[in-house]
Design a protein around this motif. Sequence first.
Motif, PDB file in Angstrom:
ATOM      1  N   LEU A 685       0.837  -1.199   0.000  1.00  0.00           N
ATOM      2  CA  LEU A 685       0.000   0.000   0.000  1.00  0.00           C
ATOM      3  C   LEU A 685       0.871   1.247   0.000  1.00  0.00           C
ATOM      4  O   LEU A 685       0.568   2.234  -0.687  1.00  0.00           O
ATOM      5  CB  LEU A 685      -0.920  -0.007   1.223  1.00  0.00           C
ATOM      6  CG  LEU A 685      -1.784   1.237   1.427  1.00  0.00           C
ATOM      7  CD1 LEU A 685      -2.754   1.410   0.266  1.00  0.00           C
ATOM      8  CD2 LEU A 685      -2.544   1.166   2.741  1.00  0.00           C
ATOM      9  N   TRP A 686       1.965   1.218   0.751  1.00  0.00           N
ATOM     10  CA  TRP A 686       2.865   2.374   0.765  1.00  0.00           C
ATOM     11  C   TRP A 686       3.386   2.652  -0.630  1.00  0.00           C
ATOM     12  O   TRP A 686       3.448   3.817  -1.064  1.00  0.00           O
ATOM     13  CB  TRP A 686       4.036   2.130   1.710  1.00  0.00           C
ATOM     14  CG  TRP A 686       5.008   3.278   1.727  1.00  0.00           C
ATOM     15  CD1 TRP A 686       4.978   4.370   2.544  1.00  0.00           C
ATOM     16  CD2 TRP A 686       6.137   3.473   0.861  1.00  0.00           C
ATOM     17  NE1 TRP A 686       6.001   5.232   2.244  1.00  0.00           N
ATOM     18  CE2 TRP A 686       6.730   4.711   1.206  1.00  0.00           C
ATOM     19  CE3 TRP A 686       6.694   2.731  -0.184  1.00  0.00           C
ATOM     20  CZ2 TRP A 686       7.861   5.205   0.550  1.00  0.00           C
ATOM     21  CZ3 TRP A 686       7.807   3.222  -0.843  1.00  0.00           C
ATOM     22  CH2 TRP A 686       8.393   4.448  -0.473  1.00  0.00           C
ATOM     23  N   SER A 687       3.780   1.608  -1.360  1.00  0.00           N
ATOM     24  CA  SER A 687       4.324   1.801  -2.700  1.00  0.00           C
ATOM     25  C   SER A 687       3.307   2.451  -3.623  1.00  0.00           C
ATOM     26  O   SER A 687       3.631   3.358  -4.391  1.00  0.00           O
ATOM     27  CB  SER A 687       4.780   0.453  -3.273  1.00  0.00           C
ATOM     28  OG  SER A 687       5.373   0.622  -4.540  1.00  0.00           O
ATOM     29  N   ILE A 688       2.039   1.997  -3.549  1.00  0.00           N
ATOM     30  CA  ILE A 688       0.996   2.571  -4.402  1.00  0.00           C
ATOM     31  C   ILE A 688       0.707   4.009  -3.998  1.00  0.00           C
ATOM     32  O   ILE A 688       0.582   4.903  -4.848  1.00  0.00           O
ATOM     33  CB  ILE A 688      -0.277   1.701  -4.329  1.00  0.00           C
ATOM     34  CG1 ILE A 688      -0.019   0.324  -4.966  1.00  0.00           C
ATOM     35  CG2 ILE A 688      -1.446   2.382  -5.021  1.00  0.00           C
ATOM     36  CD1 ILE A 688      -1.160  -0.650  -4.798  1.00  0.00           C
ATOM     37  N   MET A 689       0.598   4.262  -2.685  1.00  0.00           N
ATOM     38  CA  MET A 689       0.299   5.613  -2.218  1.00  0.00           C
ATOM     39  C   MET A 689       1.460   6.563  -2.472  1.00  0.00           C
ATOM     40  O   MET A 689       1.253   7.753  -2.745  1.00  0.00           O
ATOM     41  CB  MET A 689      -0.042   5.585  -0.730  1.00  0.00           C
ATOM     42  CG  MET A 689      -1.391   4.963  -0.409  1.00  0.00           C
ATOM     43  SD  MET A 689      -2.751   5.864  -1.176  1.00  0.00           S
ATOM     44  CE  MET A 689      -2.598   7.457  -0.366  1.00  0.00           C
TER      45      MET A 689
END
Length: 994
Positions: A685-689
């Motif tokens: 999720l961090w990578s996408i955000m």
Amino acid sequence: MWAVHALCTADGRLVVWAEDSGLPARIPGRAPRGPLAHPFAAAGEALRDAFGEQSKIDSVRIQLPSYASAPAPSPELVRDPLTAGPAPRGKLRVREWLVPAVSCNPATVLELLDEDMPGCRLGTSARFLRGLAEWAEQLVSGGRVLPALVDVDEWPTARWRPALSSTDSAHFVALRDAMPPAFRCERGDAPADVLRTALNSLVDGIVRSRVADLELTSGRTAAATWLRALTGEPRFDSAEGQVRKLARQLDTWRASGGGQNPVRTCFRLHAPEDDEDWRLEFLLQAVDDPSVLVSANEVWRADSRVLQRWVDEPEELLLTDLGAAGRIFPALDAALRVPHPSELLLDADGAYEFLTSATLLDQAGFGVLLPSWWGRQEELGLKLTATSTGTAGAVTKESGVGLADLVDYRWDLALGNEQLTASELDELAAAKVPLVRLRGRWVRIDRKRLAAGLAFLERSGTGQMTAGEVLLQAGLPAEDAERPMPVVQVSGRGWVGDLLSGQLEQHLEPVEPPEQFNAVLRPYQRRGLAWLAFLDRLGLGACLADDMGLGKTVQLLALEALVRAEGPRTPTLLVCPMSLVGNWQREAARFAPTLKVHVHHGSDRLTGEDLMEEVGGHDLVITTYPLAARDSAVLREVRWDRVVLDEAQNIKNSNSRQARAVRGLSARQRIALTGTPVENRLAELWSIMDFANPGALGSLSTFRARFAVPIERDGDTEAAARLRRVTGPFVLRRLKTDPAIIDDLPDKIEMKQLCNLTAEQASLYQAVVDDMLARIADSEGMERRGLVLATMSKLKQVCNHPAQLLGDGSPLPDRSGKLARLEEILESVLAEGDKALCFTQFAGFAGMLVPHLAARFDTEVLLLHGGTPKRARDEMVRRFQESDGPSIFLLSLKAGGTGLTLTAANHVIHLDRWWNPAVEDQATDRAFRIGQRRDVQVRKLTCIGTLEEKIDRMMADKKALAQLVVGSGENWLTELSTSQLRELVALEAEAVGG
């Protein structure tokens, strides 16, 4: 494939045995009188090789549910229905069987019963033993064990035994109630006795493995011999009188430790209604059933029959426990100054001291009953209110607002989510005790935190910060150098208030796309469009994470059509998997024909100045993830209006080349489309955000410390709530199960799922095509027709899986793009608690999938094919229709495509294509028929760039004609010319995944 089982024998051994799915069920002609060897139990030698080379192979008699002549297979046993013998019939009854088994070393149970053992599935009894072993490890590591002396009258034996606290006793009861029957199928004892025996064996074995190297005292006394036996051979020989005396002393010593009696002293705190004292009540509580309570007043009644059933001297137990508890909570000493203590009156300070001592009392083995409000105490925290000019509807592209804009802020103190008034703060500051009655309820106030909070308000109560800093405040976990306490609420006024609302989608008026857009959006899609348009005006990134099948593609195309109808913009770059490039082209041409689309793909793709000039005349540029990484230098030269990632989980690894490449692209706005924003870890999720809004979640190391580790390792719900607050404005996720969504879905949703071939599949596909083209020139008539049909069948088998064409029984994983897509779909289906029908025209392929999918998802998979007897067919349908029945049903198209009602499924998957739409529709109607109360999603798996996609395209382009021509199945293919066949079966470049 083995189904592994465990049990505890009467003599305390922990043994494992297994059912082998590869063995035929050898069913005897009649049932003999004595126990019979289990027909598909794994051989003892194989068990010893797998679970313990030093173990002795033994035959264990076990009681199992059985038919007249064979045991009922366990649910974990995956047998191939195509090769298994006839299923046993008749009524089930319990019968004795002999199984080969090996004993487990109690100290290595967790190592032996590994969840990831190749070729094995743990049954419920084996999983139970794993859980019990984990608890035993915790008891030993926590020092909650005592030495013991058993079998004094036969052969004195030194053993280690668990010393259970009150919490442990409750866990023991829960395990007793959860014990699967298979764990005690060797003996007829009560579950509690079996559990106690197994736990004793585990604790003794684990302790011995840790103290085996200790050198203990020498000597010939019973005590010295017993001490040596605790680390070595358990049995020992000593004088009978000394052994009996030692056993009595040890019994007395263990009883003094508490936790061994059937009852314990319990404390219940009563809060006052007004300004009265707090009352601490004394009771006795049953360890096995904590709901059974007897007040101390009854303890002092000599005729208490309830207590007489529990303990001989309840008065002595109560007084002894009060004395022991007084070492933890000294105020209890005052209760011992009266003859018959039954309660203790406390002031607010004393009550607070007891409340904070409750955990220690519980760990010491006492029962503790606290007021319900104490467990949900709301902490003192900070509330941040930000104010910006303009509202969501009034913000325009030209206003230039964004996360870097300054907004006014104000800090306040709050208790939970309730902001405290100035008068309440004065009242709390004047109070001298930690427990205060506020707004009609008792609350706990940390005096130091209150003072620090008031000082913070005086120092930094108002000012200005950026909108991005406002959002970040919601995710900060606790005190830092500038803030004395966590932020419990962040809200705002103006557009920043809309952004922080937590339900931004619901606060925006639905938006209609322009007239040129050729689709009627459903209400939730129009709300999604309004959300995307709002963030577009702010220049903020978005993650549209709608559930699979809810129309992320059409919402994004509607956004493109909407904003470009307002005026010219630079092009949007859309990055997607190669299999979806054609789908985006077709959907754009269908729904938004005014959009000019350019595909950046292939060996002849433009580069440098040529690409810069070409994309300037287009609205939407489509490329793939591999090319975004390969051509990152030239793509970075373009100032994109928007960069969109479809199937954004492709950048879940933030260190991958393609993730770094797309983050380096220059764009006014970024959008991620994905139905699975988190697949395995929160770092995804961090990578996408971080792509959508760089820096919004801080660095990856900061994110791990604040969110990933607390949530994934510790299950921290407070950290999860903070993460939702930070990501909420930028992530929109709607599920098919949402009432506002599912009521608006069509009755039947049909989707084509395009899959890539692996390199192995492409190689086999081309070999089959070359062989046909080489032979077809010299054939004609029936021979030619037969060759064409055989080739078509082989090509479809290749598209399914290489192992199907080769027929070599080779492993299935990582060799088929279609199988990988099937696993993704089924993972989503099972995660939602739904059921799926999977149709294929190849019964052999279905038979290959049964053990693979069963092992992959650890669940039973049903299979119905042409050879399934009617009775078995009816039984499978009945079981599938039950709410707790199997969730995956594989069916051959001919055998299962008609005549069945399978409305328990709301997902239908066509694994390979039948070129008659009516046949596929009939199969789909097994689920989509009268009695179906949920919307049915139909997915047709099609390999891109192959025969499957080309024929599907022909059928879609000329559906009416296709229904006439294709009505007889695939025979129409045999009448095509050689050149037409060559074009039809030719493998296109996009077929193989990049």
